[in-house]
Design a protein around this motif. Structure first.
Motif, PDB file in Angstrom:
ATOM      1  N   ASP A  79       0.862  -1.181   0.000  1.00 24.42           N
ATOM      2  CA  ASP A  79       0.000   0.000   0.000  1.00 24.42           C
ATOM      3  C   ASP A  79       0.896   1.228   0.000  1.00 24.42           C
ATOM      4  O   ASP A  79       1.464   1.600   1.018  1.00 24.42           O
ATOM      5  CB  ASP A  79      -0.899  -0.041   1.253  1.00 24.42           C
ATOM      6  CG  ASP A  79      -1.707   1.236   1.428  1.00 24.42           C
ATOM      7  OD1 ASP A  79      -1.619   2.125   0.552  1.00 24.42           O
ATOM      8  OD2 ASP A  79      -2.418   1.353   2.441  1.00 24.42           O
ATOM      9  N   ASN A  80       1.026   1.827  -1.157  1.00 25.58           N
ATOM     10  CA  ASN A  80       1.877   3.037  -1.216  1.00 25.58           C
ATOM     11  C   ASN A  80       1.083   4.246  -1.702  1.00 25.58           C
ATOM     12  O   ASN A  80       1.599   5.115  -2.379  1.00 25.58           O
ATOM     13  CB  ASN A  80       3.114   2.789  -2.089  1.00 25.58           C
ATOM     14  CG  ASN A  80       2.734   2.326  -3.486  1.00 25.58           C
ATOM     15  OD1 ASN A  80       1.555   2.290  -3.814  1.00 25.58           O
ATOM     16  ND2 ASN A  80       3.710   1.992  -4.301  1.00 25.58           N
ATOM     17  N   PHE A  81      -0.164   4.285  -1.322  1.00 28.03           N
ATOM     18  CA  PHE A  81      -1.011   5.405  -1.718  1.00 28.03           C
ATOM     19  C   PHE A  81      -0.880   6.606  -0.782  1.00 28.03           C
ATOM     20  O   PHE A  81      -1.231   7.714  -1.131  1.00 28.03           O
ATOM     21  CB  PHE A  81      -2.483   4.970  -1.765  1.00 28.03           C
ATOM     22  CG  PHE A  81      -2.768   3.947  -2.820  1.00 28.03           C
ATOM     23  CD1 PHE A  81      -2.834   4.324  -4.161  1.00 28.03           C
ATOM     24  CD2 PHE A  81      -2.955   2.624  -2.503  1.00 28.03           C
ATOM     25  CE1 PHE A  81      -3.090   3.393  -5.147  1.00 28.03           C
ATOM     26  CE2 PHE A  81      -3.218   1.680  -3.488  1.00 28.03           C
ATOM     27  CZ  PHE A  81      -3.274   2.068  -4.810  1.00 28.03           C
ATOM     28  N   SER A  82      -0.432   6.346   0.443  1.00 34.25           N
ATOM     29  CA  SER A  82      -0.373   7.428   1.414  1.00 34.25           C
ATOM     30  C   SER A  82       0.872   8.270   1.192  1.00 34.25           C
ATOM     31  O   SER A  82       1.928   7.741   0.862  1.00 34.25           O
ATOM     32  CB  SER A  82      -0.355   6.836   2.828  1.00 34.25           C
ATOM     33  OG  SER A  82       0.178   7.769   3.739  1.00 34.25           O
ATOM     34  N   PRO A  83       0.752   9.595   1.371  1.00 32.96           N
ATOM     35  CA  PRO A  83       1.944  10.434   1.255  1.00 32.96           C
ATOM     36  C   PRO A  83       2.900  10.248   2.434  1.00 32.96           C
ATOM     37  O   PRO A  83       4.028  10.737   2.400  1.00 32.96           O
ATOM     38  CB  PRO A  83       1.378  11.852   1.237  1.00 32.96           C
ATOM     39  CG  PRO A  83       0.070  11.747   1.928  1.00 32.96           C
ATOM     40  CD  PRO A  83      -0.464  10.371   1.641  1.00 32.96           C
ATOM     41  N   SER A  84       2.438   9.561   3.477  1.00 31.64           N
ATOM     42  CA  SER A  84       3.248   9.437   4.689  1.00 31.64           C
ATOM     43  C   SER A  84       3.813   8.045   4.909  1.00 31.64           C
ATOM     44  O   SER A  84       4.976   7.896   5.266  1.00 31.64           O
ATOM     45  CB  SER A  84       2.405   9.797   5.925  1.00 31.64           C
ATOM     46  OG  SER A  84       2.047  11.146   5.911  1.00 31.64           O
ATOM     47  N   ILE A  85       2.952   7.039   4.765  1.00 37.00           N
ATOM     48  CA  ILE A  85       3.314   5.704   5.238  1.00 37.00           C
ATOM     49  C   ILE A  85       3.173   4.680   4.120  1.00 37.00           C
ATOM     50  O   ILE A  85       2.171   4.679   3.399  1.00 37.00           O
ATOM     51  CB  ILE A  85       2.407   5.299   6.427  1.00 37.00           C
ATOM     52  CG1 ILE A  85       2.626   6.268   7.593  1.00 37.00           C
ATOM     53  CG2 ILE A  85       2.687   3.864   6.863  1.00 37.00           C
ATOM     54  CD1 ILE A  85       1.689   6.053   8.763  1.00 37.00           C
ATOM     55  N   ILE A  86       4.167   3.829   4.001  1.00 36.16           N
ATOM     56  CA  ILE A  86       4.082   2.722   3.049  1.00 36.16           C
ATOM     57  C   ILE A  86       3.999   1.418   3.833  1.00 36.16           C
ATOM     58  O   ILE A  86       4.778   1.194   4.769  1.00 36.16           O
ATOM     59  CB  ILE A  86       5.289   2.705   2.100  1.00 36.16           C
ATOM     60  CG1 ILE A  86       5.254   3.963   1.213  1.00 36.16           C
ATOM     61  CG2 ILE A  86       5.281   1.450   1.235  1.00 36.16           C
ATOM     62  CD1 ILE A  86       6.442   4.111   0.301  1.00 36.16           C
ATOM     63  N   LYS A  87       3.035   0.610   3.460  1.00 37.85           N
ATOM     64  CA  LYS A  87       2.823  -0.646   4.175  1.00 37.85           C
ATOM     65  C   LYS A  87       3.031  -1.794   3.198  1.00 37.85           C
ATOM     66  O   LYS A  87       2.299  -1.938   2.233  1.00 37.85           O
ATOM     67  CB  LYS A  87       1.396  -0.661   4.735  1.00 37.85           C
ATOM     68  CG  LYS A  87       0.990  -1.939   5.416  1.00 37.85           C
ATOM     69  CD  LYS A  87      -0.334  -1.711   6.154  1.00 37.85           C
ATOM     70  CE  LYS A  87      -0.977  -3.000   6.572  1.00 37.85           C
ATOM     71  NZ  LYS A  87      -1.686  -3.692   5.465  1.00 37.85           N
ATOM     72  N   ASP A  88       4.050  -2.598   3.482  1.00 32.45           N
ATOM     73  CA  ASP A  88       4.408  -3.709   2.600  1.00 32.45           C
ATOM     74  C   ASP A  88       4.155  -5.020   3.341  1.00 32.45           C
ATOM     75  O   ASP A  88       4.929  -5.416   4.208  1.00 32.45           O
ATOM     76  CB  ASP A  88       5.882  -3.570   2.202  1.00 32.45           C
ATOM     77  CG  ASP A  88       6.336  -4.703   1.280  1.00 32.45           C
ATOM     78  OD1 ASP A  88       5.561  -5.661   1.084  1.00 32.45           O
ATOM     79  OD2 ASP A  88       7.468  -4.622   0.771  1.00 32.45           O
ATOM     80  N   ASP A  89       3.053  -5.677   2.998  1.00 31.98           N
ATOM     81  CA  ASP A  89       2.669  -6.885   3.730  1.00 31.98           C
ATOM     82  C   ASP A  89       3.669  -8.026   3.557  1.00 31.98           C
ATOM     83  O   ASP A  89       3.729  -8.927   4.394  1.00 31.98           O
ATOM     84  CB  ASP A  89       1.277  -7.359   3.259  1.00 31.98           C
ATOM     85  CG  ASP A  89       0.180  -6.426   3.735  1.00 31.98           C
ATOM     86  OD1 ASP A  89       0.467  -5.594   4.621  1.00 31.98           O
ATOM     87  OD2 ASP A  89      -0.951  -6.517   3.231  1.00 31.98           O
ATOM     88  N   SER A  90       4.444  -7.997   2.506  1.00 31.01           N
ATOM     89  CA  SER A  90       5.360  -9.121   2.268  1.00 31.01           C
ATOM     90  C   SER A  90       6.495  -9.138   3.286  1.00 31.01           C
ATOM     91  O   SER A  90       7.199 -10.124   3.409  1.00 31.01           O
ATOM     92  CB  SER A  90       5.924  -9.064   0.855  1.00 31.01           C
ATOM     93  OG  SER A  90       6.885  -8.042   0.739  1.00 31.01           O
ATOM     94  N   LYS A  91       6.664  -8.042   3.997  1.00 30.56           N
ATOM     95  CA  LYS A  91       7.743  -8.008   4.990  1.00 30.56           C
ATOM     96  C   LYS A  91       7.217  -8.143   6.411  1.00 30.56           C
ATOM     97  O   LYS A  91       7.973  -8.111   7.376  1.00 30.56           O
ATOM     98  CB  LYS A  91       8.536  -6.717   4.838  1.00 30.56           C
ATOM     99  CG  LYS A  91       9.289  -6.733   3.523  1.00 30.56           C
ATOM    100  CD  LYS A  91      10.123  -5.519   3.282  1.00 30.56           C
ATOM    101  CE  LYS A  91      10.742  -5.640   1.901  1.00 30.56           C
ATOM    102  NZ  LYS A  91      11.085  -4.334   1.362  1.00 30.56           N
ATOM    103  N   CYS A  92       5.904  -8.282   6.518  1.00 32.91           N
ATOM    104  CA  CYS A  92       5.278  -8.306   7.843  1.00 32.91           C
ATOM    105  C   CYS A  92       5.504  -9.652   8.516  1.00 32.91           C
ATOM    106  O   CYS A  92       5.365 -10.703   7.896  1.00 32.91           O
ATOM    107  CB  CYS A  92       3.787  -8.045   7.681  1.00 32.91           C
ATOM    108  SG  CYS A  92       2.869  -8.174   9.212  1.00 32.91           S
TER     109      CYS A  92
END
Lengths: 386, 597
Positions: free
Chosen positions: B139-152
């Motif tokens: 999820d890289n839609f936010s100007p602040s936070i990127i959430k990459d589930d593959s690294k979770c």
């Protein structure tokens, strides 16, 4: 084939229930006397884990608190068990009465039945019976039972996940300690018993501890309701004395071609034909929550294990690493071995992994995956490979 | 009284207080037990199982983070059984983790990587790589936070952070079994849920699953663009934390070195957000006094009290989602970052005779929510995007490293002018209670003509790590213009962390509290504990940064915002007076209600 028929017991389903009279008699006694009877009877939890019921009640009663609860765990989700459904269908007032006795002993004003999501069809009849029960005991005890529906997750049968679910949270097991007797539902001391356990507790109040204690073995007192399924001509629900050998069980319930019996469902142990004789059904041998699944020689034990692992992969809550990832690895691992992508020796790696899951998982689900995994892989290794 | 528990860990006797865990006990004697889901700031989860230990007599291993120490316990932290389990667990985590370490933003800053390097002895992966089998999303839609589930690794630190520390619960657990993941409401992207962009989850993510959207390359491009004049502002809290990423202990003030580094990196003008923090005090202090006057003297029923600070963009987004009915209670002041941005492309451009279209305005912030704030449509009052790029303290550290600078040996340099002057009042914006203290220093003096009645101007009751600090200031000996405030008791409250913010707002809503002025910072400890600050964070580190902030304040020759000479000058030359038409145009704004989920 049925010449040495196993002794049938008829405590649970026997329609002798004058619950009110028994409750009146029981309530006239002191809490200590009741707990001592339960302790004396040797009754252990019928959900499978086998914790002494009397101790559970005693610990909860002794824990200082402004509120305590009794909860009936009717989230009967173990593959191959269907006896609680029958108990709730046929003799619900005995379940309610068992809860009422517990409520008196521990001082609970409220009790809950956490009913498996898939058993919603029982609800109308249960509610009707519950209404009658409440009216019947109104003057005996200030105690109300509420039925709370589950939503179909296997993990919610784990007691602390069940509390979380009841509290409206995600059904994930808690860290233990503290145990429910100290901090359970709403962080209050809680007795949580299996449906069958509560009925037995009630029957012990009715008949006294001795008649119960006479049945079974020193480690496994009394009788137990079994859900018999699989390759058997007489699938169904049977109340039998604990402590029988699996050989005797198979003689009566097998179809003459029995290859193995899965005792205790997906979370239980697989016992191959060659070990039937030496295996006792009970806490000294293989314990069971009631599920007895008979497999004949037409069955592939690889498929059986694959089925169980698919079940666990999906039903793990996903919270702790050993269980969440371990289940996936066991499943993918046996698939890889079967397809020849991994060498047969990889099974040993997986056995070690299952040992880690047993030792390090957070709750009983992850800890018990190794039971079926290692007992099937150890006894039917060639079926895993070829 | 807490009684002492006696136990043995790896054969060594240890005593701890009742209620401590086995992990606490081990740490007390410097026995290192690895952990992943454990974090000092959060409740115990006990779900990664990396910290399992063997307790003699127990059938299974136990999670040391969750197991209470009990008398007579005999614990083994490194037995054969423990080692075998721990190794398997780490291998399991790695099999589920997208280990593209060299491409990862958190490379060499990853707790899973650390564990792997400690425990992995063979180059082979023990188990089957599950990553290609999964349908992971970024999820890289936010100007602040990127959430990459593959690294979770599903440790749920972020979930607990969002729920416990912030009461936001934008992140939660979804699905079960192999499908279990950390997700949002209806799996919407982070920008489209109640996420406040505070970045506290990033500070606590052990891997690269949650990171800030970084703009380092964009800033380098601007710096190397000959046509562009790149100005940079640095927030108060960055100077007490940047050092942690560059070789200094926590609590080291590196203002001069940071300025020096920014100049060497190539910024055309290195300026200070402190300047606009002082400006904020002028505007916000005046606004508070004006609101009080309208309420008390004019009996204007439309005036909203209490007035709440508006510096923290995490708090702004929180109130937009959670208490939209109190939006009019927010001070209309923009945050210091955005005031600075608006002035950089107007006042500064004019003074320096630069076409604002050629100015690239960069800010160095302890904050990830500032990235979102800079992107707000409200923040274009200069006619351009007021702040072009926001970098976190961490990103700046990265730039400094990329530039090949040896931070430790850099000389100390001063900020450029104009808009580089700072006071002690501005510096303390970086800590919880700082805006309150700075505002009181100025407002009290405006009203009474005297300094606040606290020794050395230190309003200590608003300082410190208590979540909610209520302070009442009695106003006495007013100047004639402010007679209506004579004898009045100004009721203030200061809260940090959104859980505390919510508590304060609930009290306001229920009528239990009748405050006049509320300071809220979204992050624990205020900006020094911001989501863009160096990792790790914990109470001890936050306390050290706070001490450094107040040291910086004490050392400043000027400690009151209204005495900042550049602030005095800008009113004389450009703005007129606080709350003037020009101020309103550039320095004030309004926010809008957002959805509850």
């Amino acid at each position: 084939m049925t010449k040495n028929k196993l002794k049938r017991i008829d405590l649970i389903f026997h329609e002798d229930c004058e619950c009110r009279q028994v409750l009146e008699k029981t309530f006239s006694r002191s809490n200590d006397e009741i707990i001592n009877d339960i302790l004396e009877s040797g009754l252990k939890g019928r959900g499978g884990a086998g914790f002494p019921t009397g101790l559970k009640w005693k610990f909860t009663a002794e824990q200082p608190a402004d509120e305590r609860f009794v909860i009936c765990n009717a989230d009967e989700g173990e593959p191959g068990t269907f006896k609680d459904r029958e108990i709730l269908f046929k003799v619900p007032s005995k379940v309610f009465s068992g809860m009422a006795v517990c409520a008196k002993v521990i001082g609970a004003k409220k009790g809950y039945i956490y009913l498996r999501g898939e058993y919603r069809f029982l609800l109308p009849e249960l509610q009707k019976a519950l209404g009658a029960f409440h009216r019947d005991i109104k003057d005996l005890i200030d105690f109300e039972i509420i039925i709370q529906m589950g939503s179909g997750a296997y993990i919610c049968g784990e007691e602390s996940a069940l509390f979380e679910s009841m509290e409206g949270k995600r059904g994930e097991p808690r860290n233990k300690p503290p145990y429910p007797t100290i901090s359970g539902f709403k962080d209050k001391p809680t007795v949580i018993n299996n449906v069958e356990t509560l009925v037995y507790a009630f029957m012990i109040c009715k008949h006294g501890p001795l008649s119960f204690k006479e049945l079974g073995t020193s480690d496994s007192r009394g009788s137990k309701v079994f859900s018999v399924s699989g390759d058997t001509p007489i699938a169904g629900i049977y109340e039998l004395e604990l402590g029988m050998s699996l050989e005797h069980f198979v003689e009566e319930f097998g179809d003459g071609d029995t290859k193995a019996v899965q005792v205790g469902g997906a979370a239980g142990f697989c016992v191959p034909r060659k070990k039937l004789k030496e295996t006792i059904i009970g806490f000294e041998g293989v314990p069971t929550g009631g599920s007895m699944k008979v497999f004949n020689s037409s069955r592939s034990m690889y498929n059986v294990l694959h089925n169980y692992l698919e079940f666990f992969e999906e039903e793990s809550c996903g919270q702790c690493t050993p269980c969440r990832v371990g289940c996936q690895q066991l499943l993918k691992g046996i698939e890889a071995v079967k397809k020849g992508e991994k060498k047969a020796i990889y099974l040993d790696q997986l056995l070690k992994l299952s040992e880690t899951m047993k030792l390090a998982s957070k709750c009983g689900l992850g800890q018990s995956v190794a039971n079926s995994f290692s007992s099937i892989v150890d006894n039917f290794r060639e079926e895993m490979i070829y | 009284m807490a009684k002492n528990i006696k136990l043995k860990i790896d054969g060594v006797d240890v005593q701890v207080e009742d209620g401590k865990t086995v992990l606490d006990a081990a740490r007390a004697i410097n026995v290192h037990i690895p952990t992943l889901c454990y974090h000092e700031d959060l409740c115990v989860a006990g779900n990664c199982r990396v910290c399992v230990v063997e307790v003699t007599g127990a059938k299974a291993l136990v999670a040391s983070c969750a197991m209470p120490a009990t008398d007579g316990m005999d614990v083994l932290t490194n037995s054969l059984k423990v080692r075998a389990a721990r190794k398997n667990i780490i291998e399991l985590l790695l099999s589920e983790h997208n280990a593209d370490c060299t491409m990862c933003y958190k490379n060499k800053k990853c707790e899973l990587q650390d564990l792997a390097s400690e425990y992995k002895t063979s180059g082979e992966q023990l188990f089957i790589d599950l990553v290609p089998l999964k349908d992971y999303t970024i999820d890289n839609f936010s100007p602040s936070i990127i959430k990459d589930d593959s690294k979770c690794i599903r440790c749920q630190r972020c979930v607990r952070t969002c729920e416990e520390l912030q009461h936001v619960s934008a992140l939660g657990v979804a699905y079960k079994g192999d499908k279990m993941k950390i997700s949002t409401f209806f799996e919407n992207p982070m920008y489209d849920v109640v996420c406040t962009n505070c970045g506290q989850c990033i500070n606590r993510c052990p891997t690269g699953s949650l990171i800030e959207r970084n703009y380092v390359d964009e800033v380098w491009d601007a710096i190397y663009d000959e046509k562009k004049h790149v100005v940079v502002q640095t927030a108060p809290a960055t100077r007490v934390a940047l050092g942690e990423d560059l070789g200094f202990e926590a609590g080291h003030v590196v203002t001069g070195k940071m300025v020096s580094a920014l100049k060497r990196v190539g910024f055309d003008s290195v300026l200070d957000t402190d300047f606009s923090a002082d400006l904020t005090i002028m505007e916000e202090g005046t606004e508070l006094l004006t609101r009080l006057k309208k309420a008390l003297v004019d009996k204007d029923p439309t005036v909203k009290l209490p007035m709440a600070t508006s510096c923290s963009p995490g708090w702004i987004k929180f109130i937009e989602h959670t208490f939209p009915e109190y939006l009019d209670n927010l001070s209309t002041c923009k945050s210091p970052q955005q005031m600075f941005g608006a002035l950089a492309k107007t006042y500064y451009a004019k003074k320096r005779d630069i076409d604002p279209a050629d100015i690239v305005s960069v800010s160095i912030m302890p904050c990830t929510a500032k990235k979102f704030e800079a992107d707000r449509p409200e923040m274009r009052s200069s006619g351009y995007k007021d702040v072009d790029y926001v970098l976190t303290t961490r990103e700046l550290a990265r730039m400094i490293k990329q530039a090949g600078l040896d931070f430790l040996s850099l000389p100390e340099e001063n900020y450029d002018s104009i808009m580089g002057e700072s006071t002690g009042a501005a510096v303390i914006f970086g800590a919880t209670g700082g805006v309150m203290e700075a505002a009181l220093r100025t407002a009290y003096e405006i009203v009474t003509g005297r300094e606040v009645p606290f020794e050395n101007l230190n309003i200590t009751p608003v300082r410190g790590m208590d979540g909610v600090k209520e302070v009442t200031v009695k106003i006495e000996g007013t100047l004639p213009d402010w007679n209506f405030l004579e004898g009045a008791e100004l009721k203030t409250v200061t809260a940090h962390g959104l859980t505390n913010a919510k508590y304060v707002m609930e009290r306001v809503k229920s009528g239990e509290a009748d405050y006049h002025f509320i300071e809220i910072m979204a992050c624990p400890g205020g900006c020094i504990g911001g989501g863009g600050q160096p990792i790790p964070t914990n109470m001890e580190i936050r306390k050290k940064r706070t001490e450094a902030i107040y040291m910086e304040d004490t050392g400043k020759p000027i400690r009151k915002s209204h005495e900042n000479p550049e602030v005095v000058a800008i009113y004389k030359e450009f703005l007129g007076e606080p709350l003037s038409h020009k101020s309103h145009e550039l320095l004030h704004t309004h926010y809008k209600a957002r959805q509850r989920y």
